[in-house]
Motif scaffolding. Structure first.
Motif, PDB file in Angstrom:
ATOM      1  N   UNK A  63       0.825  -1.212   0.000  1.00  0.00           N
ATOM      2  CA  UNK A  63       0.000   0.000   0.000  1.00  0.00           C
ATOM      3  C   UNK A  63       0.860   1.264   0.000  1.00  0.00           C
ATOM      4  N   UNK A  70       2.886   6.251  -6.967  1.00  0.00           N
ATOM      5  CA  UNK A  70       1.886   7.097  -7.617  1.00  0.00           C
ATOM      6  C   UNK A  70       2.274   8.577  -7.487  1.00  0.00           C
ATOM      7  N   UNK A 258       2.760   9.869   0.985  1.00  0.00           N
ATOM      8  CA  UNK A 258       2.422  11.080   0.218  1.00  0.00           C
ATOM      9  C   UNK A 258       3.119  12.303   0.801  1.00  0.00           C
TER      10      UNK A 258
ATOM     11  N   UNK B 249      -3.660  -8.219  -0.886  1.00  0.00           N
ATOM     12  CA  UNK B 249      -2.901  -7.432  -1.870  1.00  0.00           C
ATOM     13  C   UNK B 249      -3.812  -6.414  -2.563  1.00  0.00           C
ATOM     14  N   UNK B 251      -6.548  -5.095  -1.472  1.00  0.00           N
ATOM     15  CA  UNK B 251      -6.924  -4.039  -0.525  1.00  0.00           C
ATOM     16  C   UNK B 251      -5.790  -3.033  -0.384  1.00  0.00           C
ATOM     17  N   UNK B 252      -4.539  -3.549  -0.316  1.00  0.00           N
ATOM     18  CA  UNK B 252      -3.386  -2.660  -0.157  1.00  0.00           C
ATOM     19  C   UNK B 252      -3.212  -1.785  -1.401  1.00  0.00           C
ATOM     20  N   UNK B 253      -3.361  -2.392  -2.590  1.00  0.00           N
ATOM     21  CA  UNK B 253      -3.236  -1.628  -3.838  1.00  0.00           C
ATOM     22  C   UNK B 253      -4.312  -0.545  -3.908  1.00  0.00           C
ATOM     23  N   UNK B 255      -5.956   0.817  -1.458  1.00  0.00           N
ATOM     24  CA  UNK B 255      -5.709   1.864  -0.459  1.00  0.00           C
ATOM     25  C   UNK B 255      -4.624   2.813  -0.941  1.00  0.00           C
ATOM     26  N   UNK B 256      -3.551   2.229  -1.499  1.00  0.00           N
ATOM     27  CA  UNK B 256      -2.442   3.044  -1.994  1.00  0.00           C
ATOM     28  C   UNK B 256      -2.898   4.004  -3.083  1.00  0.00           C
ATOM     29  N   UNK B 257      -3.637   3.480  -4.064  1.00  0.00           N
ATOM     30  CA  UNK B 257      -4.142   4.321  -5.154  1.00  0.00           C
ATOM     31  C   UNK B 257      -5.150   5.340  -4.627  1.00  0.00           C
ATOM     32  N   UNK B 259      -5.510   6.700  -1.648  1.00  0.00           N
ATOM     33  CA  UNK B 259      -4.891   7.813  -0.926  1.00  0.00           C
ATOM     34  C   UNK B 259      -4.146   8.714  -1.905  1.00  0.00           C
ATOM     35  N   UNK B 260      -3.509   8.086  -2.915  1.00  0.00           N
ATOM     36  CA  UNK B 260      -2.816   8.866  -3.947  1.00  0.00           C
ATOM     37  C   UNK B 260      -3.762   9.830  -4.654  1.00  0.00           C
ATOM     38  N   UNK B 261      -4.958   9.317  -4.988  1.00  0.00           N
ATOM     39  CA  UNK B 261      -5.970  10.141  -5.671  1.00  0.00           C
ATOM     40  C   UNK B 261      -6.429  11.275  -4.773  1.00  0.00           C
ATOM     41  N   UNK B 263      -4.883  12.695  -2.380  1.00  0.00           N
ATOM     42  CA  UNK B 263      -3.845  13.712  -2.245  1.00  0.00           C
ATOM     43  C   UNK B 263      -3.709  14.556  -3.508  1.00  0.00           C
ATOM     44  N   UNK B 264      -3.940  13.908  -4.671  1.00  0.00           N
ATOM     45  CA  UNK B 264      -3.833  14.673  -5.907  1.00  0.00           C
ATOM     46  C   UNK B 264      -4.917  15.744  -5.956  1.00  0.00           C
ATOM     47  N   UNK B 270       0.789  21.255  -4.792  1.00  0.00           N
ATOM     48  CA  UNK B 270       2.188  20.838  -4.651  1.00  0.00           C
ATOM     49  C   UNK B 270       2.875  20.657  -5.994  1.00  0.00           C
TER      50      UNK B 270
END
Lengths: 305, 270
Positions: A63, A70, A258, B249, B251-253, B255-257, B259-261, B263-264, B270
């Motif tokens: 994660x 990303x 992030x 896996x 769920x982790x992917x 979550x990672x994406x 949170x990335x979205x 933040x974007x 930034x």
């Protein structure tokens, strides 16, 4: 508030994994390391069985590194081509390393070799990075950077076959180079039972001569794939992944990654290197203390390594 | 004739019963209220359910006992075996795992509570017979490989230390509350149930002790089980590793994406 962890069979205050995730995720986003060398011992300290700690950490790194990759990809700091070559090498090296561990375990020397490899690698990498980044920071202050004279090593590397240009990193190398060094890191990582980010970063910086910011993004990219593989194998063969613990950790680590990526852009390459070197050295010193001071309990859970 | 004999035998048996009752009555007066089947036990929280918010529990054990007896309460899981890594010095300097030790006949959880110190109220033979206290546990436990008695006792002590550090082993005296009640004594103790104790059945035994001997015992049970989502996840991790790994896996992917979205969107500056 406490949560019960169904695989670790223990209960934990949820602020602990979220806080740990945030801190280690921050390092991940900053330096491109998975942070397993910090997270696993911390989880064990908070009562998580060692085998579950290592397996679950790789799940949460999936994660954190997705989030970090990303963030770095958005600003064009991931060299996918280089990452792919490193992955190929790392995968082959990992397979070899696992066999090596089996042989070591059969001879009964596994623990000694693992611990020594760990301390030596951490110590050497930390010291080298620290001195190098310190001297390059001083140089920059006093004089203009002169174009480096081509060393014998560089000439040798250029003479290797399969030369190819890595656009994102702005370097030209033989495709064999990332594969071989990726393999080397893969072997060591398998022996030590870690992702190997703290070894991969110096390899990319000093051997592959990639710019630090691209190193971080690319390292995270290849860590992501490594950890997907490890998580699956741990869940499938050892049943050691604690989903709830992983979720709590990743709540912190994805956000931390992030924030780390944002901070990282504000710091210079040398500054990033020296902070990472200092962290690696602190962990080395902690390990040396652990090895030399009498432990309070002489028994521990079996399993894992 | 037969009738007379049966009448006589009836009279004799009546006499016998009367005599026996009289002797028992006398005995009771002379020895206080030492009668069997007086000891009772009740564990109040005997079905502990492990759900998401489980952080251990409390179990109270209460009952009645003859006055004049000391009490020992033992809470233990069935005996099993455990394999642990042992640390030792390598090259006279470095602490490392030097091998594994096998501990046989060991309960995973073992708690002893007594009104007074065990060695003051119970003989060693009786303690061994009922496995009460660490010395008795040590004598019944098998530890391998060890070469000398000293080494054995060192590793037994380490084993207890290891178990006590996860709250699975404990001994204490003087914490059982007793109050006089109708010529008997009522006892009560509230114990902390450690979250480290895995699901399973645990036996709670109370021993009434007099003259260094166990004169009576009574038993109760505590059951610990996982319920709901905890049970479902634990079962899936064990029995369907591939699916469990896949979900972890994904769920982790996600979550990672995710949170990335976020933040974007949130951190576009930034």
């Amino acid at each position: 508030m406490y949560f019960y962890l169904p695989v670790a069979l223990t209960s934990i205050n949820i602020l602990i994994p979220i806080g740990l995730g945030l801190a280690v995720g921050l390092l991940s986003g900053l330096f491109g390391v998975g942070g397993g060398f910090l997270m696993t011992p911390l989880l064990i300290m908070f009562g998580i069985p060692s085998t579950v700690a290592a397996a679950t950490d790789s799940n949460q790194i999936v994660a954190a590194s997705t989030s970090g990759t990303y963030a770095h990809w958005k600003v064009g700091n991931v060299d996918f081509k280089m990452g792919l070559y490193l992955l190929i090498g790392g995968f082959a090296g990992g397979l070899f390393g696992v066999q090596l561990i089996k042989i070591l375990k059969a001879t009964g020397n596994a623990d000694f070799v693992i611990k020594m490899t760990y301390v030596l690698m951490l110590g050497i990498v930390g010291t080298y990075m620290f001195i190098e980044s310190l001297s390059s920071m001083r140089k920059k202050k006093t004089e203009e950077i002169k174009p480096e004279k081509e060393s014998g090593m560089a000439r040798f590397l250029k003479s290797l076959p399969l030369q190819t240009h890595f656009e994102k990193s702005g370097v030209t190398h033989s495709a064999l180079l990332p594969i071989i060094f990726g393999g080397f890191v893969g072997i060591l990582a398998a022996i030590m039972g870690v992702g190997g980010g703290f070894l991969m970063v110096p390899v990319m910086v000093y051997i592959l001569r990639m710019p630090m910011h691209v190193v971080v993004g690319t390292s995270l990219f290849q860590i992501l794939f490594n950890c997907i593989e490890v998580t699956f194998l741990q869940a499938y063969t050892n049943h050691n992944v604690d989903f709830i613990l992983a979720v709590l950790l990743l709540l912190g680590s994805t956000v931390g990654a992030q924030i780390g990526a944002v901070f990282g852009r504000k710091l210079k390459g040398e500054q990033l290197k020296i902070i990472l070197a200092a962290i690696v050295l602190v962990v080395t010193v902690k390990m040396i203390f652990e090895l030399t001071l009498s432990p309070s309990i002489l028994l521990s859970q079996a399993g894992g390594h | 004739m037969k009738k007379v004999r049966s009448q006589k035998s009836e009279v004799r048996s009546f006499k016998n019963i009367f005599l026996t009752a009289f002797i028992i009555f006398l005995g009771m007066i002379m020895t206080g209220t030492k009668a069997s089947a007086e000891l009772t036990i009740k564990a109040n929280h005997d079905d502990i359910k492990i759900d998401f918010f489980y952080n251990g529990s409390t179990v109270s054990v209460a009952g009645d006992a003859d006055s004049g007896t000391d009490l020992i309460i033992k809470i233990a899981s069935p005996e099993g075996h455990e394999i642990l890594k042992q640390k030792g010095k390598v090259a006279g300097l470095l602490w490392m795992n030097t091998g594994t030790l096998n501990f046989e006949h060991t309960p995973n959880l073992y708690s002893i509570y007594s009104t007074k110190k065990i060695e003051d109220i119970l003989s060693a033979e009786e303690a061994d017979k009922y496995v009460i206290g660490y010395p008795a546990l040590s004598r019944q436990m098998e530890i391998a490989p060890v070469s000398t008695e000293d080494e054995r006792s060192k590793w037994f002590n380490e084993f207890v230390k290891y178990k006590e550090s996860s709250n699975l082993y404990t001994t204490s005296s003087g914490k059982i509350l007793t109050t006089a009640k109708d010529g008997k004594q009522a006892y009560y103790i509230l114990t902390a149930w450690p979250y480290q104790a895995p699901p399973g059945d645990y036996l709670v035994t109370v021993y009434a002790v007099k003259d260094k001997k166990v004169i009576e015992k009574a038993e109760s049970k505590v059951m610990v089980e996982q319920v709901g989502a905890v049970k479902m996840l634990a079962g899936m991790a064990k029995n369907n590793g591939a699916l469990y790994g896949g979900i972890s896996i994904m769920a982790a992917l996600a979550a990672g994406f995710g949170v990335g979205m976020i933040f974007r969107k949130g951190g576009g500056a930034h």
